[in-house]
Design a protein around this motif. Structure first.
Motif, PDB file in Angstrom:
ATOM      1  N   ARG A   9     -27.827 -12.962  -4.403  1.00 45.94           N
ATOM      2  CA  ARG A   9     -28.334 -12.134  -5.446  1.00 45.94           C
ATOM      3  C   ARG A   9     -27.802 -10.788  -5.158  1.00 45.94           C
ATOM      4  N   LYS A  10     -27.515  -9.903  -6.406  1.00 46.26           N
ATOM      5  CA  LYS A  10     -26.820  -8.333  -6.035  1.00 46.26           C
ATOM      6  C   LYS A  10     -27.957  -7.549  -6.751  1.00 46.26           C
ATOM      7  N   PHE A  11     -28.321  -6.571  -5.863  1.00 44.14           N
ATOM      8  CA  PHE A  11     -29.152  -5.662  -6.381  1.00 44.14           C
ATOM      9  C   PHE A  11     -28.503  -4.187  -6.663  1.00 44.14           C
ATOM     10  N   LEU A  12     -28.375  -4.187  -7.963  1.00 49.47           N
ATOM     11  CA  LEU A  12     -27.769  -2.882  -8.279  1.00 49.47           C
ATOM     12  C   LEU A  12     -28.598  -1.590  -8.304  1.00 49.47           C
ATOM     13  N   VAL A  13     -28.031  -0.520  -7.492  1.00 52.67           N
ATOM     14  CA  VAL A  13     -28.846   0.773  -7.397  1.00 52.67           C
ATOM     15  C   VAL A  13     -27.925   1.972  -7.943  1.00 52.67           C
ATOM     16  N   VAL A  14     -28.535   2.562  -8.898  1.00 54.92           N
ATOM     17  CA  VAL A  14     -27.715   3.928  -9.697  1.00 54.92           C
ATOM     18  C   VAL A  14     -28.069   5.038  -8.538  1.00 54.92           C
ATOM     19  N   VAL A  15     -26.828   5.500  -8.048  1.00 55.59           N
ATOM     20  CA  VAL A  15     -27.087   6.773  -7.221  1.00 55.59           C
ATOM     21  C   VAL A  15     -26.833   7.943  -8.006  1.00 55.59           C
ATOM     22  N   ASP A  16     -27.966   8.776  -7.844  1.00 51.79           N
ATOM     23  CA  ASP A  16     -27.796   9.857  -8.394  1.00 51.79           C
ATOM     24  C   ASP A  16     -28.590  11.256  -7.725  1.00 51.79           C
ATOM     25  N   LYS A  17     -29.086  12.334  -8.121  1.00 51.33           N
ATOM     26  CA  LYS A  17     -29.653  13.414  -7.342  1.00 51.33           C
ATOM     27  C   LYS A  17     -30.825  13.438  -7.450  1.00 51.33           C
ATOM     28  N   THR A  18     -31.609  12.465  -7.821  1.00 55.68           N
ATOM     29  CA  THR A  18     -32.947  12.502  -8.090  1.00 55.68           C
ATOM     30  C   THR A  18     -33.759  11.857  -6.850  1.00 55.68           C
ATOM     31  N   SER A  19     -34.998  12.417  -6.698  1.00 55.11           N
ATOM     32  CA  SER A  19     -36.086  11.624  -5.662  1.00 55.11           C
ATOM     33  C   SER A  19     -35.982  10.380  -5.812  1.00 55.11           C
ATOM     34  N   GLU A  20     -36.064   9.687  -6.773  1.00 55.23           N
ATOM     35  CA  GLU A  20     -36.233   8.383  -7.089  1.00 55.23           C
ATOM     36  C   GLU A  20     -35.215   7.380  -6.528  1.00 55.23           C
ATOM     37  N   ARG A  26     -34.228   2.321  -0.961  1.00 59.16           N
ATOM     38  CA  ARG A  26     -35.077   1.556   0.183  1.00 59.16           C
ATOM     39  C   ARG A  26     -35.629   0.198  -0.108  1.00 59.16           C
ATOM     40  N   PHE A  27     -36.063   0.226  -1.620  1.00 59.30           N
ATOM     41  CA  PHE A  27     -36.432  -0.892  -1.952  1.00 59.30           C
ATOM     42  C   PHE A  27     -35.507  -1.879  -2.086  1.00 59.30           C
ATOM     43  N   ALA A  28     -34.245  -1.527  -2.685  1.00 62.96           N
ATOM     44  CA  ALA A  28     -33.167  -2.461  -2.691  1.00 62.96           C
ATOM     45  C   ALA A  28     -32.808  -3.109  -1.405  1.00 62.96           C
ATOM     46  N   THR A  29     -32.731  -2.197  -0.547  1.00 63.70           N
ATOM     47  CA  THR A  29     -32.424  -2.706   0.807  1.00 63.70           C
ATOM     48  C   THR A  29     -33.450  -3.632   1.541  1.00 63.70           C
ATOM     49  N   HIS A  73     -21.090   7.533  -0.931  1.00 65.22           N
ATOM     50  CA  HIS A  73     -21.075   7.242   0.680  1.00 65.22           C
ATOM     51  C   HIS A  73     -22.262   7.672   1.347  1.00 65.22           C
ATOM     52  N   ALA A  74     -23.038   8.604   0.984  1.00 65.93           N
ATOM     53  CA  ALA A  74     -24.122   8.802   1.712  1.00 65.93           C
ATOM     54  C   ALA A  74     -25.545   7.833   1.400  1.00 65.93           C
ATOM     55  N   ALA A  75     -25.271   7.332   0.267  1.00 66.30           N
ATOM     56  CA  ALA A  75     -26.470   6.407   0.026  1.00 66.30           C
ATOM     57  C   ALA A  75     -25.816   5.047   0.618  1.00 66.30           C
ATOM     58  N   ALA A  76     -24.737   4.545   0.772  1.00 64.99           N
ATOM     59  CA  ALA A  76     -24.209   3.495   1.520  1.00 64.99           C
ATOM     60  C   ALA A  76     -24.355   3.741   2.897  1.00 64.99           C
ATOM     61  N   LYS A  77     -24.417   4.714   3.372  1.00 60.33           N
ATOM     62  CA  LYS A  77     -24.600   5.151   4.903  1.00 60.33           C
ATOM     63  C   LYS A  77     -26.165   4.917   5.153  1.00 60.33           C
ATOM     64  N   THR A  78     -27.069   5.339   4.468  1.00 55.06           N
ATOM     65  CA  THR A  78     -28.663   5.318   4.474  1.00 55.06           C
ATOM     66  C   THR A  78     -29.037   3.708   4.424  1.00 55.06           C
ATOM     67  N   ILE A  79     -28.088   2.901   3.711  1.00 55.63           N
ATOM     68  CA  ILE A  79     -28.576   1.499   3.340  1.00 55.63           C
ATOM     69  C   ILE A  79     -28.018   0.822   4.713  1.00 55.63           C
ATOM     70  N   ASN A  80     -26.825   1.192   5.177  1.00 49.57           N
ATOM     71  CA  ASN A  80     -26.238   0.572   6.544  1.00 49.57           C
ATOM     72  C   ASN A  80     -27.296   0.736   7.715  1.00 49.57           C
ATOM     73  N   GLU A  81     -27.526   2.174   7.351  1.00 53.45           N
ATOM     74  CA  GLU A  81     -28.427   2.349   9.095  1.00 53.45           C
ATOM     75  C   GLU A  81     -29.978   1.707   8.808  1.00 53.45           C
ATOM     76  N   LEU A  82     -30.527   1.740   7.731  1.00 52.60           N
ATOM     77  CA  LEU A  82     -31.663   0.767   7.541  1.00 52.60           C
ATOM     78  C   LEU A  82     -31.450  -0.605   7.852  1.00 52.60           C
ATOM     79  N   SER A  83     -30.456  -1.265   7.453  1.00 48.83           N
ATOM     80  CA  SER A  83     -30.310  -2.547   7.472  1.00 48.83           C
ATOM     81  C   SER A  83     -29.130  -3.427   8.027  1.00 48.83           C
TER      82      SER A  83
END
Length: 91
Positions: A9-20, A26-29, A73-83
């Motif tokens: 399965r692939k989980f799509l996350v749209v990266v933007d500047k919002t707090s959501e 984190r949810f997708a990870t 890239h910042a979002a990808a780093k966060t996911i990689n650090e979490l999981s």
């Protein structure tokens, strides 16, 4: 009737500047970890509509793309650090 084997399965996350966005990351990870899935990050580079001077327009487009790259890239780093999951990136 049998269906062809599906990949992970692939989980799509749209990266933007919002707090959501952080919550979605984190949810997708966690979902990807629990289901053996993958994560696809997408960030839209949206340059301003500026057509008076061609050189300025190109600079603005390059800056919008660079900003989108930095966000994704910042979002990808966060996911990689979490999981430890390596993500797919789309700009």
């Amino acid at each position: 009737m049998s269906f062809p084997a599906r990949g992970p399965r692939k989980f799509l996350v749209v990266v933007d500047k919002t707090s959501e966005c952080g919550v979605a990351l984190r949810f997708a990870t966690r979902r990807a970890q629990n289901t053996g899935g993958r994560i696809l990050l997408m960030c839209a580079a949206t340059p301003a509509d500026f057509q008076q001077w061609r050189g300025v327009e190109e600079i603005m487009r390059d800056e919008a793309h660079a900003e989108a790259e930095a966000q994704i890239h910042a979002a990808a780093k966060t996911i990689n650090e979490l999981s430890g999951i390596i993500v797919e990136l789309v700009i």
